[in-house]
Design a protein around this motif. Structure first.
Motif, PDB file in Angstrom:
ATOM      1  N   VAL A 127      11.910  85.974  53.770  1.00  0.00           N
ATOM      2  CA  VAL A 127      12.623  87.015  53.024  1.00  0.00           C
ATOM      3  C   VAL A 127      13.884  86.395  52.438  1.00  0.00           C
ATOM      4  O   VAL A 127      14.790  85.986  53.176  1.00  0.00           O
ATOM      5  CB  VAL A 127      13.021  88.201  53.931  1.00  0.00           C
ATOM      6  CG1 VAL A 127      13.676  89.300  53.099  1.00  0.00           C
ATOM      7  CG2 VAL A 127      11.808  88.743  54.686  1.00  0.00           C
ATOM      8  N   HIS A 128      13.943  86.313  51.133  1.00  0.00           N
ATOM      9  CA  HIS A 128      15.110  85.734  50.467  1.00  0.00           C
ATOM     10  C   HIS A 128      16.374  86.457  50.910  1.00  0.00           C
ATOM     11  O   HIS A 128      16.419  87.694  50.967  1.00  0.00           O
ATOM     12  CB  HIS A 128      14.953  85.834  48.951  1.00  0.00           C
ATOM     13  CG  HIS A 128      16.008  85.097  48.189  1.00  0.00           C
ATOM     14  ND1 HIS A 128      17.204  85.668  47.832  1.00  0.00           N
ATOM     15  CD2 HIS A 128      16.046  83.822  47.724  1.00  0.00           C
ATOM     16  CE1 HIS A 128      17.935  84.797  47.172  1.00  0.00           C
ATOM     17  NE2 HIS A 128      17.258  83.665  47.093  1.00  0.00           N
ATOM     18  N   ARG A 129      17.387  85.678  51.250  1.00  0.00           N
ATOM     19  CA  ARG A 129      18.643  86.244  51.749  1.00  0.00           C
ATOM     20  C   ARG A 129      19.207  87.274  50.754  1.00  0.00           C
ATOM     21  O   ARG A 129      19.275  87.026  49.554  1.00  0.00           O
ATOM     22  CB  ARG A 129      19.669  85.130  51.972  1.00  0.00           C
ATOM     23  CG  ARG A 129      20.971  85.620  52.592  1.00  0.00           C
ATOM     24  CD  ARG A 129      21.955  84.489  52.774  1.00  0.00           C
ATOM     25  NE  ARG A 129      21.661  83.683  53.949  1.00  0.00           N
ATOM     26  CZ  ARG A 129      22.393  82.627  54.326  1.00  0.00           C
ATOM     27  NH1 ARG A 129      23.445  82.273  53.605  1.00  0.00           N
ATOM     28  NH2 ARG A 129      22.069  81.942  55.401  1.00  0.00           N
TER      29      ARG A 129
ATOM     30  N   GLU B 293      16.223  83.566  57.110  1.00  0.00           N
ATOM     31  CA  GLU B 293      15.283  84.108  56.135  1.00  0.00           C
ATOM     32  C   GLU B 293      13.853  84.151  56.680  1.00  0.00           C
ATOM     33  O   GLU B 293      12.922  84.554  55.968  1.00  0.00           O
ATOM     34  CB  GLU B 293      15.316  83.280  54.844  1.00  0.00           C
ATOM     35  CG  GLU B 293      16.651  83.344  54.111  1.00  0.00           C
ATOM     36  CD  GLU B 293      16.701  82.447  52.885  1.00  0.00           C
ATOM     37  OE1 GLU B 293      17.125  82.925  51.811  1.00  0.00           O
ATOM     38  OE2 GLU B 293      16.314  81.258  53.001  1.00  0.00           O
ATOM     39  N   ILE B 294      13.672  83.730  57.931  1.00  0.00           N
ATOM     40  CA  ILE B 294      12.345  83.654  58.538  1.00  0.00           C
ATOM     41  C   ILE B 294      12.149  84.785  59.542  1.00  0.00           C
ATOM     42  O   ILE B 294      12.918  84.934  60.486  1.00  0.00           O
ATOM     43  CB  ILE B 294      12.138  82.298  59.247  1.00  0.00           C
ATOM     44  CG1 ILE B 294      12.388  81.131  58.277  1.00  0.00           C
ATOM     45  CG2 ILE B 294      10.758  82.225  59.883  1.00  0.00           C
ATOM     46  CD1 ILE B 294      11.509  81.150  57.037  1.00  0.00           C
ATOM     47  N   ILE B 295      11.086  85.577  59.334  1.00  0.00           N
ATOM     48  CA  ILE B 295      10.724  86.671  60.235  1.00  0.00           C
ATOM     49  C   ILE B 295       9.346  86.363  60.811  1.00  0.00           C
ATOM     50  O   ILE B 295       8.396  86.107  60.068  1.00  0.00           O
ATOM     51  CB  ILE B 295      10.678  88.024  59.488  1.00  0.00           C
ATOM     52  CG1 ILE B 295      12.000  88.287  58.770  1.00  0.00           C
ATOM     53  CG2 ILE B 295      10.318  89.154  60.453  1.00  0.00           C
ATOM     54  CD1 ILE B 295      13.199  88.379  59.665  1.00  0.00           C
TER      55      ILE B 295
ATOM     56  N   GLY C 235      16.109  92.987  63.197  1.00  0.00           N
ATOM     57  CA  GLY C 235      15.856  94.422  63.184  1.00  0.00           C
ATOM     58  C   GLY C 235      14.641  94.826  62.389  1.00  0.00           C
ATOM     59  O   GLY C 235      14.365  96.018  62.225  1.00  0.00           O
ATOM     60  N   LEU C 236      13.855  93.843  61.910  1.00  0.00           N
ATOM     61  CA  LEU C 236      12.699  94.146  61.063  1.00  0.00           C
ATOM     62  C   LEU C 236      11.382  94.244  61.830  1.00  0.00           C
ATOM     63  O   LEU C 236      10.384  94.720  61.295  1.00  0.00           O
ATOM     64  CB  LEU C 236      12.553  93.081  59.961  1.00  0.00           C
ATOM     65  CG  LEU C 236      13.624  93.109  58.880  1.00  0.00           C
ATOM     66  CD1 LEU C 236      13.438  91.965  57.903  1.00  0.00           C
ATOM     67  CD2 LEU C 236      13.588  94.450  58.142  1.00  0.00           C
ATOM     68  N   ARG C 237      11.370  93.765  63.084  1.00  0.00           N
ATOM     69  CA  ARG C 237      10.135  93.854  63.863  1.00  0.00           C
ATOM     70  C   ARG C 237      10.482  93.961  65.343  1.00  0.00           C
ATOM     71  O   ARG C 237      10.777  92.962  65.999  1.00  0.00           O
ATOM     72  CB  ARG C 237       9.238  92.629  63.620  1.00  0.00           C
ATOM     73  CG  ARG C 237       7.880  92.786  64.275  1.00  0.00           C
ATOM     74  CD  ARG C 237       6.999  91.577  64.029  1.00  0.00           C
ATOM     75  NE  ARG C 237       5.652  91.831  64.464  1.00  0.00           N
ATOM     76  CZ  ARG C 237       5.204  91.620  65.712  1.00  0.00           C
ATOM     77  NH1 ARG C 237       6.030  91.165  66.633  1.00  0.00           N
ATOM     78  NH2 ARG C 237       3.948  91.888  66.016  1.00  0.00           N
TER      79      ARG C 237
ATOM     80  N   ARG D 228      12.056  78.632  64.718  1.00  0.00           N
ATOM     81  CA  ARG D 228      12.450  79.251  63.446  1.00  0.00           C
ATOM     82  C   ARG D 228      13.019  78.201  62.491  1.00  0.00           C
ATOM     83  O   ARG D 228      12.743  78.218  61.282  1.00  0.00           O
ATOM     84  CB  ARG D 228      13.486  80.351  63.706  1.00  0.00           C
ATOM     85  CG  ARG D 228      13.680  81.304  62.535  1.00  0.00           C
ATOM     86  CD  ARG D 228      14.809  82.305  62.777  1.00  0.00           C
ATOM     87  NE  ARG D 228      14.692  83.006  64.025  1.00  0.00           N
ATOM     88  CZ  ARG D 228      13.918  84.074  64.225  1.00  0.00           C
ATOM     89  NH1 ARG D 228      13.177  84.528  63.227  1.00  0.00           N
ATOM     90  NH2 ARG D 228      13.888  84.679  65.403  1.00  0.00           N
ATOM     91  N   LYS D 229      13.812  77.295  63.051  1.00  0.00           N
ATOM     92  CA  LYS D 229      14.401  76.227  62.212  1.00  0.00           C
ATOM     93  C   LYS D 229      13.315  75.314  61.652  1.00  0.00           C
ATOM     94  O   LYS D 229      13.391  74.885  60.486  1.00  0.00           O
ATOM     95  CB  LYS D 229      15.387  75.410  63.059  1.00  0.00           C
ATOM     96  CG  LYS D 229      16.069  74.253  62.321  1.00  0.00           C
ATOM     97  CD  LYS D 229      17.052  74.770  61.279  1.00  0.00           C
ATOM     98  CE  LYS D 229      18.035  73.697  60.831  1.00  0.00           C
ATOM     99  NZ  LYS D 229      17.436  72.478  60.321  1.00  0.00           N
TER     100      LYS D 229
END
Length: 376
Positions: free
Chosen positions: A210-212, A63-65, A228-230, A50-51
């Motif tokens: 996704v912008h913070r 901000e990464i999903i 919690g988005l996926r 993710r980093k």
């Protein structure tokens, strides 16, 4: 028989170094959400990946999903933000189907289309006129997957944010990664999507920036993964593979492919007089994209013949390759009815050489001649 792969815009061959990294990650069998040593090792790999992605985008890790594809990322971005809202969305008629079909399926959302010129470029003056207090979101593709048109995303973002910081700006960047600036701070975007398969990374992995502070609703429920988005256990090998593929992106590749692209276009126009070049030229076109239309022949017929000579190419979006309808992109830019069914997309990659282009043009000339002769 030689094999020349010219369908990198559909999916690029996976880099062996990516395969190796994925194989190593597959040995970590723990669940990143588990409270044990195996889970913690997996969690560390997940967050390292993710980093790497957040650094690439000049974003923050939170901000990464991660998703399963660019199409899923587009759906999560759009439906995740717009579901339950009423208002207007501005987009273009040449977006990817995962954007257009998602927007059409949302009740309460009115889709307002910007016009595009013969090369697929938007008019920023028209955008300024269409912006209003009822606009919830603007969605513009960074670079078109069929005709390679590069839209002025940074300028678009500035216009939107100058009018209202409350309008969300979504950018589908699946084809742009590897060639164009992906610094989200420069692009003035709130939501950006891309995937691994276009950059010699793994299939089955997508990214949504996704912008913070921007709130989305999940499409897949039942777990707390990905903020919690996926819901669902993360695809660790694919995430590690994506992070590894990003390491091998080189700016010099775009320059090399631009030269090959222009060489191919010039040679096709010289040798195949009936071929119609679709899309812009020069810096407004993706470095690896060539799209031509052949009159009175169908893409499928030509592609099957090219296959016999060991050439793999495409007709446009791989996501709509089973559709019997002409390309919505080609219709939107006004390709003549005589040509629209004969679209061919040649997308170059790291392995493409000048001799490959020479072989392609020579073979294409032979194939078209034989097909025209056969159908007389």
């Amino acid at each position: 028989m030689k094999h020349i792969y010219l369908d990198h815009a559909a999916a690029a061959p996976i880099d062996p170094r990516v395969v190796s990294a994925m194989a190593q990650a597959s040995k970590e069998y723990g669940n990143p959400s588990a409270f044990n040593n195996a889970g913690r090792r997996a969690k560390k790999l997940l967050e390292t990946g993710r980093k790497a992605v957040s650094d690439f985008l000049h974003a923050r890790p939170d901000e990464i999903i991660f998703t399963s594809s660019g199409s899923e990322a587009n759906n999560l971005a759009l439906a995740g933000y717009l579901k339950g809202k009423k208002g207007r969305v501005i987009t273009t008629p040449i977006e990817h189907p995962s954007v257009l079909e998602c927007l059409r399926a949302l009740p309460g959302i009115k889709v307002d289309f910007l016009s595009v010129d013969k090369d697929g470029l938007i008019n920023l003056k028209e955008l300024e006129k269409k912006l209003g207090l009822d606009v919830l979101l603007v969605s513009i593709m960074y670079a078109n997957n069929e005709i390679g048109t590069i839209e002025p995303i940074a300028k678009t973002g500035r216009i939107i944010k100058k009018f209202s910081k409350n309008i969300v700006f979504h950018v589908d960047a699946c084809q742009a990664v590897g060639f164009l600036d992906m610094n989200v701070q420069n692009l003035n975007t709130d939501l950006v999507t891309f995937n691994g398969s276009k950059i010699s990374g793994p299939r089955g992995i997508g990214v949504l920036y996704v912008h913070r502070g921007l709130a989305l609703q999940p499409l897949v429920r039942g777990g707390g993964q990905e903020r919690g988005l996926r819901a669902g256990t993360e695809n660790l090998p694919a995430i590690v593979g994506l992070a590894k593929a990003i390491q091998f992106i080189k700016s010099s590749e775009a320059k090399k492919l631009s030269a090959l692209r222009d060489y191919a276009i010039n040679k096709i126009q010289k040798e195949i007089l009936d071929a119609l070049l679709v899309g812009p030229t020069g810096d407004d076109r993706l470095p690896n994209n060539i799209n031509i239309c052949i009159p009175h022949l169908t893409s499928e017929t030509i592609l099957l013949e090219l296959d016999k000579y060991g050439i793999s190419a495409g007709s446009g979006s791989a996501c709509t390759s089973h559709s019997v309808e002409p390309s919505h992109v080609l219709k939107a830019i006004g390709v003549p009815a005589t040509h629209i069914n004969g679209a061919l997309r040649f997308s170059l990659g790291r392995s493409t050489t000048k001799s490959n282009i020479d072989y392609l043009v020579k073979t294409l000339e032979t194939v078209i001649f034989n097909l025209v002769k056969r159908h007389r």
